[in-house]
Design an enzyme around this catalytic site. Sequence first.
Site, PDB file in Angstrom:
ATOM      1  N   LYS A 131      18.296 -26.733  -7.411  1.00 31.57           N
ATOM      2  CA  LYS A 131      18.785 -27.752  -6.512  1.00 31.57           C
ATOM      3  C   LYS A 131      18.070 -27.675  -5.165  1.00 31.57           C
ATOM      4  O   LYS A 131      18.107 -28.596  -4.384  1.00 31.57           O
ATOM      5  CB  LYS A 131      20.299 -27.564  -6.257  1.00 31.57           C
ATOM      6  CG  LYS A 131      21.158 -27.551  -7.493  1.00 31.57           C
ATOM      7  CD  LYS A 131      22.603 -27.208  -7.078  1.00 31.57           C
ATOM      8  CE  LYS A 131      23.428 -26.950  -8.322  1.00 31.57           C
ATOM      9  NZ  LYS A 131      24.769 -26.402  -7.967  1.00 31.57           N
TER      10      LYS A 131
ATOM     11  N   ASP B 130      20.426 -22.228  -0.562  1.00 33.82           N
ATOM     12  CA  ASP B 130      21.816 -21.796  -0.537  1.00 33.82           C
ATOM     13  C   ASP B 130      21.980 -20.286  -0.632  1.00 33.82           C
ATOM     14  O   ASP B 130      21.091 -19.576  -1.090  1.00 33.82           O
ATOM     15  CB  ASP B 130      22.536 -22.374  -1.758  1.00 33.82           C
ATOM     16  CG  ASP B 130      22.084 -21.660  -3.054  1.00 33.82           C
ATOM     17  OD1 ASP B 130      20.883 -21.684  -3.343  1.00 33.82           O
ATOM     18  OD2 ASP B 130      22.937 -21.055  -3.738  1.00 33.82           O
TER      19      ASP B 130
ATOM     20  N   ASP C 126       8.480 -17.328  -4.143  1.00 35.30           N
ATOM     21  CA  ASP C 126       8.867 -15.955  -3.811  1.00 35.30           C
ATOM     22  C   ASP C 126       8.041 -15.009  -4.695  1.00 35.30           C
ATOM     23  O   ASP C 126       6.864 -14.769  -4.409  1.00 35.30           O
ATOM     24  CB  ASP C 126      10.375 -15.852  -4.036  1.00 35.30           C
ATOM     25  CG  ASP C 126      10.991 -14.550  -3.553  1.00 35.30           C
ATOM     26  OD1 ASP C 126      10.300 -13.791  -2.884  1.00 35.30           O
ATOM     27  OD2 ASP C 126      12.169 -14.291  -3.844  1.00 35.30           O
TER      28      ASP C 126
HETATM   29  P1  XMP Z   1      10.548 -16.765  -7.668  1.00 41.69           P
HETATM   30  O1  XMP Z   1      10.837 -15.333  -7.339  1.00 41.69           O
HETATM   31  O2  XMP Z   1      10.584 -17.008  -9.137  1.00 41.69           O
HETATM   32  O3  XMP Z   1      11.817 -17.472  -7.072  1.00 41.69           O
HETATM   33  O4  XMP Z   1       9.294 -17.253  -6.994  1.00 41.69           O
HETATM   34  C1  XMP Z   1      11.855 -18.728  -6.604  1.00 41.69           C
HETATM   35  C2  XMP Z   1      13.296 -19.155  -6.530  1.00 41.69           C
HETATM   36  O5  XMP Z   1      14.118 -18.131  -5.999  1.00 41.69           O
HETATM   37  C3  XMP Z   1      15.056 -18.633  -5.094  1.00 41.69           C
HETATM   38  N1  XMP Z   1      14.863 -17.957  -3.795  1.00 41.69           N
HETATM   39  C4  XMP Z   1      15.611 -18.163  -2.721  1.00 41.69           C
HETATM   40  N2  XMP Z   1      16.670 -18.974  -2.534  1.00 41.69           N
HETATM   41  N3  XMP Z   1      16.807 -18.234  -0.304  1.00 41.69           N
HETATM   42  C5  XMP Z   1      17.263 -19.007  -1.318  1.00 41.69           C
HETATM   43  O6  XMP Z   1      18.220 -19.756  -1.121  1.00 41.69           O
HETATM   44  C6  XMP Z   1      15.758 -17.390  -0.420  1.00 41.69           C
HETATM   45  O7  XMP Z   1      15.379 -16.705   0.536  1.00 41.69           O
HETATM   46  C7  XMP Z   1      15.125 -17.351  -1.709  1.00 41.69           C
HETATM   47  N4  XMP Z   1      14.079 -16.656  -2.187  1.00 41.69           N
HETATM   48  C8  XMP Z   1      13.934 -17.058  -3.468  1.00 41.69           C
HETATM   49  C9  XMP Z   1      14.789 -20.099  -4.996  1.00 41.69           C
HETATM   50  O8  XMP Z   1      15.752 -20.785  -5.746  1.00 41.69           O
HETATM   51  C10 XMP Z   1      13.430 -20.324  -5.598  1.00 41.69           C
HETATM   52  O9  XMP Z   1      13.379 -21.517  -6.299  1.00 41.69           O
HETATM   53 MG    MG Z   2      19.301 -20.759  -5.025  1.00 44.43          MG
END
Ligand code: XMP
Ligand code: MG
Length: 174
Positions: free
Chosen positions: A40, A156, A100
């Site tokens: 989302k 979120d 991330d």
């Molecule tokens: P990866 O590790 O697969 O993750 O690159 C990407 C997804 O992880 C969530 N994510 C976050 N969500 N604050 C959030 O609300 C953060 O600091 C954060 N870091 C990673 C996010 O959903 C993203 O799509």
């Molecule tokens: Mg999330």
Amino acid sequence: MFKHKILLTEEQIQRRVLEIADRLNLDYADRTLDIVCVLKGGIVFLSDLIRLLHIPVRIHFLRISSYGNETQNAGTLNLHFSYVADLENRHVLLLEDILDTGITMDYLLKHLTEQKPASMKICVLLDKPYRRKVDIRAEYVGFEIPDHFVIGYGLDYQELGRNLRYLAILDPSE
Ligand code: XMP
Ligand code: MG
């Protein structure tokens, strides 16, 4: 609401979104762009961005989960819902809130390239490059941020905070 500290103000975000839109308007001039938004977290970024585009755009949505209610990536992904129209020969922009570890994007790229798009690029609002586990780079990045869990502007913590107009670092006490 959870304790948090502002990282990027509404004005900073809006200025940067406009810069990205300007680049997309140039890079995709005379083309139609198919934006695939990851639910989302990407919705606020998507809705601000598309209203600054002058090129024709189609939008699609995907839902994936990797975090549950945790702030760390569990390393396993569940594709909950995927309704994406045929992307064959389309110019596709995969749009996410944050890059991330890169595991999510890597997984999505592999799935979507099976549809043989004409091109496929990644656009993320936020990038945490130091956390990367898979070698994925986004062509369009809003901001590089340090390794903190952030909320706001679509992102979120336990489903709250998406409506904040700014981006904020979640207080570690949470
Ligand atoms: P990866 O590790 O697969 O993750 O690159 C990407 C997804 O992880 C969530 N994510 C976050 N969500 N604050 C959030 O609300 C953060 O600091 C954060 N870091 C990673 C996010 O959903 C993203 O799509
Ligand atoms: Mg999330």
